[in-house]
Design a protein around this motif. Sequence first.
Motif, PDB file in Angstrom:
ATOM      1  N   VAL A   1       0.844  -1.192   0.000  1.00 39.22           N
ATOM      2  CA  VAL A   1       0.000   0.000   0.000  1.00 39.22           C
ATOM      3  C   VAL A   1       0.883   1.247   0.000  1.00 39.22           C
ATOM      4  CG1 VAL A   1      -1.752   1.296   1.288  1.00 39.22           C
ATOM      5  CG2 VAL A   1      -1.902  -1.193   1.135  1.00 39.22           C
ATOM      6  N   GLN A   2       1.966   1.202   0.785  1.00 35.68           N
ATOM      7  CA  GLN A   2       2.909   2.317   0.801  1.00 35.68           C
ATOM      8  C   GLN A   2       3.516   2.537  -0.582  1.00 35.68           C
ATOM      9  OE1 GLN A   2       3.825   4.257   3.819  1.00 35.68           O
ATOM     10  NE2 GLN A   2       4.230   5.499   2.015  1.00 35.68           N
ATOM     11  N   GLU A   3       3.840   1.470  -1.271  1.00 33.80           N
ATOM     12  CA  GLU A   3       4.407   1.596  -2.614  1.00 33.80           C
ATOM     13  C   GLU A   3       3.386   2.182  -3.590  1.00 33.80           C
ATOM     14  OE1 GLU A   3       6.453  -1.804  -4.141  1.00 33.80           O
ATOM     15  OE2 GLU A   3       7.415  -2.261  -2.231  1.00 33.80           O
ATOM     16  N   LEU A   4       2.127   1.825  -3.419  1.00 29.72           N
ATOM     17  CA  LEU A   4       1.087   2.398  -4.278  1.00 29.72           C
ATOM     18  C   LEU A   4       0.918   3.897  -4.003  1.00 29.72           C
ATOM     19  CD1 LEU A   4      -1.456  -0.512  -4.251  1.00 29.72           C
ATOM     20  CD2 LEU A   4      -0.524   0.548  -6.291  1.00 29.72           C
ATOM     21  N   ILE A   5       1.045   4.284  -2.748  1.00 27.69           N
ATOM     22  CA  ILE A   5       1.006   5.709  -2.416  1.00 27.69           C
ATOM     23  C   ILE A   5       2.142   6.441  -3.118  1.00 27.69           C
ATOM     24  CG2 ILE A   5       1.327   7.391  -0.556  1.00 27.69           C
ATOM     25  CD1 ILE A   5      -0.105   5.358   1.302  1.00 27.69           C
ATOM     26  N   GLU A   6       3.328   5.847  -3.059  1.00 27.37           N
ATOM     27  CA  GLU A   6       4.483   6.473  -3.689  1.00 27.37           C
ATOM     28  C   GLU A   6       4.331   6.536  -5.209  1.00 27.37           C
ATOM     29  OE1 GLU A   6       7.724   4.152  -2.213  1.00 27.37           O
ATOM     30  OE2 GLU A   6       7.494   4.878  -0.148  1.00 27.37           O
ATOM     31  N   SER A   7       3.512   5.654  -5.780  1.00 29.57           N
ATOM     32  CA  SER A   7       3.327   5.644  -7.236  1.00 29.57           C
ATOM     33  C   SER A   7       2.559   6.864  -7.727  1.00 29.57           C
ATOM     34  CB  SER A   7       2.609   4.356  -7.680  1.00 29.57           C
ATOM     35  OG  SER A   7       1.217   4.407  -7.388  1.00 29.57           O
ATOM     36  N   PHE A   8       1.866   7.585  -6.815  1.00 36.23           N
ATOM     37  CA  PHE A   8       1.212   8.832  -7.211  1.00 36.23           C
ATOM     38  C   PHE A   8       2.242   9.820  -7.766  1.00 36.23           C
ATOM     39  CE2 PHE A   8      -2.330   7.588  -4.349  1.00 36.23           C
ATOM     40  CZ  PHE A   8      -3.414   7.927  -5.151  1.00 36.23           C
ATOM     41  N   ARG A   9       3.471   9.725  -7.237  1.00 37.45           N
ATOM     42  CA  ARG A   9       4.516  10.654  -7.655  1.00 37.45           C
ATOM     43  C   ARG A   9       5.240  10.187  -8.911  1.00 37.45           C
ATOM     44  NH1 ARG A   9       5.850  10.192  -2.125  1.00 37.45           N
ATOM     45  NH2 ARG A   9       5.502  12.078  -0.903  1.00 37.45           N
ATOM     46  N   ASN A  10       5.114   8.906  -9.222  1.00 38.46           N
ATOM     47  CA  ASN A  10       5.951   8.301 -10.254  1.00 38.46           C
ATOM     48  C   ASN A  10       5.105   7.833 -11.429  1.00 38.46           C
ATOM     49  OD1 ASN A  10       7.872   6.974 -11.754  1.00 38.46           O
ATOM     50  ND2 ASN A  10       8.173   5.302 -10.293  1.00 38.46           N
ATOM     51  N   GLU A  11       5.145   8.588 -12.514  1.00 37.61           N
ATOM     52  CA  GLU A  11       4.364   8.227 -13.698  1.00 37.61           C
ATOM     53  C   GLU A  11       4.914   6.982 -14.387  1.00 37.61           C
ATOM     54  OE1 GLU A  11       4.156  11.560 -16.277  1.00 37.61           O
ATOM     55  OE2 GLU A  11       2.978  12.797 -14.890  1.00 37.61           O
ATOM     56  N   ASP A  12       6.158   6.620 -14.065  1.00 40.01           N
ATOM     57  CA  ASP A  12       6.789   5.452 -14.690  1.00 40.01           C
ATOM     58  C   ASP A  12       6.804   4.242 -13.761  1.00 40.01           C
ATOM     59  OD1 ASP A  12       7.418   6.933 -17.021  1.00 40.01           O
ATOM     60  OD2 ASP A  12       9.146   7.807 -16.000  1.00 40.01           O
ATOM     61  N   ALA A  13       5.873   4.209 -12.804  1.00 42.96           N
ATOM     62  CA  ALA A  13       5.821   3.085 -11.869  1.00 42.96           C
ATOM     63  C   ALA A  13       5.645   1.773 -12.638  1.00 42.96           C
ATOM     64  CB  ALA A  13       4.674   3.266 -10.881  1.00 42.96           C
ATOM     65  N   ASN A  14       6.334   0.745 -12.166  1.00 44.35           N
ATOM     66  CA  ASN A  14       6.257  -0.563 -12.809  1.00 44.35           C
ATOM     67  C   ASN A  14       4.955  -1.248 -12.382  1.00 44.35           C
ATOM     68  OD1 ASN A  14       6.528  -3.360 -13.472  1.00 44.35           O
ATOM     69  ND2 ASN A  14       8.727  -3.068 -13.670  1.00 44.35           N
ATOM     70  N   VAL A  15       3.973  -1.186 -13.259  1.00 45.19           N
ATOM     71  CA  VAL A  15       2.640  -1.679 -12.935  1.00 45.19           C
ATOM     72  C   VAL A  15       2.654  -3.184 -12.686  1.00 45.19           C
ATOM     73  CG1 VAL A  15       0.292  -1.944 -13.794  1.00 45.19           C
ATOM     74  CG2 VAL A  15       1.528   0.191 -14.188  1.00 45.19           C
ATOM     75  N   ASP A  16       3.387  -3.924 -13.507  1.00 42.17           N
ATOM     76  CA  ASP A  16       3.438  -5.381 -13.334  1.00 42.17           C
ATOM     77  C   ASP A  16       4.073  -5.745 -11.994  1.00 42.17           C
ATOM     78  OD1 ASP A  16       2.245  -5.926 -15.756  1.00 42.17           O
ATOM     79  OD2 ASP A  16       4.140  -6.042 -16.851  1.00 42.17           O
ATOM     80  N   ASP A  17       5.126  -5.018 -11.628  1.00 46.14           N
ATOM     81  CA  ASP A  17       5.808  -5.292 -10.365  1.00 46.14           C
ATOM     82  C   ASP A  17       4.855  -5.053  -9.195  1.00 46.14           C
ATOM     83  OD1 ASP A  17       8.075  -5.850  -8.683  1.00 46.14           O
ATOM     84  OD2 ASP A  17       8.220  -3.697  -8.285  1.00 46.14           O
ATOM     85  N   ILE A  18       4.103  -3.960  -9.262  1.00 46.06           N
ATOM     86  CA  ILE A  18       3.182  -3.646  -8.171  1.00 46.06           C
ATOM     87  C   ILE A  18       2.048  -4.663  -8.105  1.00 46.06           C
ATOM     88  CG2 ILE A  18       1.473  -1.968  -7.376  1.00 46.06           C
ATOM     89  CD1 ILE A  18       3.358   0.241  -8.299  1.00 46.06           C
TER      90      ILE A  18
END
Length: 275
Positions: free
Chosen positions: A20-37
């Motif tokens: 959940v913390q990583e998903l929160i951090e993904s708000f800042r990161n447009e290049d978040a690795n969707v498959d990894d999450i």
Amino acid sequence: MSMANIFAESQALPHIPRVVQELIESFRNEDANVDDISNKVALDQALTAKVLRLANSAHYGVSRTVSNPHDAIMLLGFNTLRTMVLASGVTGAFKAPEGFDQKKFWRDSFAVGALSKWIAGYIKDCDRETAFTCGMLHSIGNLLMHVVIPEELKSIDDAKALGGKRHTLETSLLGYNYADVGAELAKRWKFPEEMQQAILQQHNPEGDQPYSKLAGVIYIAKYLKAAHEKNWSDEKIIEEFPLAVAEVIGMDTTRAYADVANTTSLESGLDSLLE
């Protein structure tokens, strides 16, 4: 108790799963690795079960059964999955004191979230899922205060029931209010700055600089929810609409007014998390 002491009570502070913390951090990161999450979400069985129950509900109307988080992303989109996981993680993070109706609290929060998402649709470049998250968490400080200082809030709860404004009562008696506490919690959870500011400025968005568009969204969402609770007609809702706030955040009120009847039937799709 001071606000600093609330956050010093570490044993009472809510803890959210790492994913959940990583998903929160993904708000800042447009290049978040969707498959990894999505793979990390799948490793948390409790979260996955909640997400799949939500994704397969009639609210989302998917064309086939969602059997894993990756399917949820493919059929619903990453932002929707993120909202589901955030809601699942945050609602499970608190243990409210006896006498506090936590289910009602979250139903009300989801309702404000749904209204915030609706409002964002009439504002240029305002992400609807981000608006939903801000609306959903607008009162998170209230919940935390009931967890940590329940006795100090009893008189405030009583005064609120008689018609007082909670944030005014809290500021008068405590020197801070639930928006201050919620913004600090959002900061500690590492939500983006714009979301922290949205929660902090929600009571008087036009009085803060730089102006928070998302704070204005929350402000109007709370207005609409209160109007519905009073059974106001569409005409009265439009007549009393907080136009000054709407204008500053760039809301297309002409289109919104035409659709205002739809706000009474909005659903978040998340209420099953409370069963």
